[in-house]
Write an enzyme that holds these catalytic residues in place. Structure first.
Site, short mmCIF file in Angstrom:
data_model
loop_
_atom_site.label_atom_id
_atom_site.label_comp_id
_atom_site.label_asym_id
_atom_site.label_seq_id
_atom_site.Cartn_x
_atom_site.Cartn_y
_atom_site.Cartn_z
N LYS A 298 -27.22 42.93 90.72
CA LYS A 298 -28.39 41.93 90.55
C LYS A 298 -27.81 40.78 90.95
O LYS A 298 -26.51 40.21 90.02
CB LYS A 298 -29.09 42.11 89.24
CG LYS A 298 -29.99 40.98 89.39
CD LYS A 298 -31.42 41.69 90.00
CE LYS A 298 -32.63 40.69 90.20
NZ LYS A 298 -32.39 39.66 91.30
N LYS B 239 -23.47 38.05 82.50
CA LYS B 239 -24.60 37.37 82.34
C LYS B 239 -25.79 38.63 81.74
O LYS B 239 -26.34 38.54 80.99
CB LYS B 239 -25.23 36.46 83.51
CG LYS B 239 -26.74 35.89 83.14
CD LYS B 239 -27.15 35.11 84.35
CE LYS B 239 -26.16 34.10 84.74
NZ LYS B 239 -26.61 33.08 86.08
N LYS C 164 -23.51 39.51 94.04
CA LYS C 164 -23.94 38.17 94.75
C LYS C 164 -23.81 38.25 96.21
O LYS C 164 -22.86 39.07 96.61
CB LYS C 164 -23.04 36.99 94.17
CG LYS C 164 -23.72 35.84 94.13
CD LYS C 164 -24.65 35.64 93.12
CE LYS C 164 -25.19 33.98 93.03
NZ LYS C 164 -26.13 33.89 91.81
N THR D 107 -35.35 29.97 85.89
CA THR D 107 -34.31 29.31 85.33
C THR D 107 -34.25 28.29 84.80
O THR D 107 -33.53 27.77 83.65
CB THR D 107 -33.20 29.18 86.57
OG1 THR D 107 -33.26 30.67 87.22
CG2 THR D 107 -31.79 28.95 86.28
N SER E 49 -36.35 37.56 86.69
CA SER E 49 -36.07 38.66 88.06
C SER E 49 -36.25 40.30 87.42
O SER E 49 -36.84 41.22 88.39
CB SER E 49 -34.69 38.52 88.60
OG SER E 49 -34.75 37.30 89.70
#
Length: 418
Positions: free
Chosen positions: A71, A95, A107, A191, A351
């Site tokens: 993710k 995270k 990423k 966020t 998400s």
């Protein structure tokens, strides 16, 4: 404490090394946790509107998949390179584990200035990049999301490209999509809302009144703009914000909603907003405020300026805004830093909620999403604060120890194949 040279990858490796040493991990497991599971570099040829061809470079890194599918966001930025993407993917691993979400870290990105491309060029570039990633991504493999320089339209193009290649509509392949194709209520500001929740938890921890708190935010973009709005609406005084071209300051406080409208009406930068003084991004970081929210790019607080930071609380809206050396200096000075893997965890939390809703084909209201987000953020903050207090370590150290320990435990439980 181990120190690094200041790059995002060096900082990420230092943070892992410190957590691994605290946890007593053996060298082999430490190396396994440090090394990305997969790193791919792809060529992205782009036919420009004028008929010229340019060849861009794209990346995708799946750092760790022990706890679930990858993710992580996709960014379009000129400075994007493999080391930066590796660092961001590693931070996503910790995270997700810290937030209690069953994902691994990933990423991606393309080294490009998206502002130089037309909408049609961005679409062609995105679809070619997505086509290169089709074998690696998917709802059960790796789920991209928006990041710097990308948005919900970018995710729509990726979802459509993947669905076209696989022969069926796969809404769960990306998150941060438009609502019309399986996006989630509350995702756009998730966020930013997470930053607000983390900041208010820090204020409670330090016994501060939000209505007597001044805030400066570097990065009036996807995260910083709505964070400024949410903080202002909740009673904080936002006195300065900035973007890539500079910043604005008003000791009496800014009106973030008016600033957002100012940009929506065609202004290219916050600089020049009425009734404000113009400042640089460096000036903003060193303002005499209670809370500093770096919400732009990594590595903006370094050994060069750490001694001049006057905020007593730093809430990291961006990934890796404080280098390892600066972190030590600020910690020695007693600055409370709410680390990125906690402070900006709201995005990956929602998400995850979007992915769950896509899989179930059953969608929640925005209030339900926000309530679940609050519960996740407050639980994670409480766990980090308790460990930091009981062991006499920084919030960053505690956050990484929790995240790394959960991933290490997943590896021990699964074992090593073959």
């Amino acid at each position: 404490m181990i120190l690094g040279s200041g790059s995002a990858w060096d900082t990420a490796c230092v943070q892992l090394a410190n957590a691994a040493r605290h946890l007593g991990l053996d060298d082999g497991l430490h190396e396994l946790l440090r090394t990305p599971r997969r790193s791919i570099t792809v060529s992205v040829p782009l036919l420009r509107d004028d008929g010229q061809m340019m060849v861009l470079t794209g990346y995708r890194v799946q750092h760790n998949l022990a706890r679930g599918p990858g993710k992580g966001g996709i960014r379009y930025h000129p400075s994007t390179d493999l080391d930066e993407v590796k660092a961001l993917a590693m931070w996503m691993t910790w995270k997700c584990a810290l937030m209690g979400i069953p994902y691994g870290g990933a990423k991606g990105g393309i080294a490009v200035e998206p502002g130089m491309l037309s909408r049609q060029e961005r679409e062609r570039m995105t679809r070619r990049y997505a086509a290169e990633l089709v074998p690696l991504i998917g709802p059960e493999k790796d789920i991209p999301a928006p990041d710097v320089g990308t948005d919900e339209q970018t995710m729509a193009w990726i979802m459509d490209t993947y669905s076209t290649h696989t022969g069926h509509t796969a809404t769960g392949v990306v998150t941060g999509k438009p609502l019309s194709i399986g996006g989630s209520a509350g995702r756009a500001g998730a966020t930013s809302r997470g930053v607000q929740l983390a900041l208010f938890a820090a204020l409670r921890q330090t016994g501060r009144d939000p209505h007597a708190t001044t805030v400066a935010i570097q990065g009036f973009g996807k995260v910083g703009a709505l964070a400024a709005q949410y903080l202002h609406d909740a009673g904080c005084k936002v006195v300065a914000v900035s973007d890539v071209k500079g910043g604005v300051h008003n000791p009496q406080g800014l009106n973030p909603a008016a600033l957002i409208r100012y940009l929506a009406d065609g202004a290219e930068t916050v600089v020049g907003f009425p009734a404000t003084d113009t400042i640089t991004n460096d000036d903003l970081l060193e303002l005499d405020v209670d809370v500093l929210v770096p919400a732009a790019l990594e590595g903006v607080i370094t050994v060069e300026n750490a001694d001049r930071i006057r905020a007593s609380i730093i809430v990291e809206g961006a990934n890796g805004p404080v280098t390892a050396e600066a972190d030590r200096i600020l910690d020695d000075r007693g600055v409370l830093i709410v680390p990125d893997i906690l402070a900006n965890g709201g995005g990956v939390a929602v998400s995850y909620f979007e992915w769950v809703q896509d899989i179930q084909a059953y969608f929640w209201s925005e209030d339900e999403v926000n309530d679940r987000l609050r519960a996740l953020m407050e639980r994670a903050y409480g766990e980090v604060a308790m460990l930091a207090t009981t062991q006499g370590i920084s919030m960053r150290g505690a956050a990484h120890i929790i995240g790394v320990s959960r991933v290490a435990e997943a590896h021990r439980t699964r074992g090593l194949y073959p």
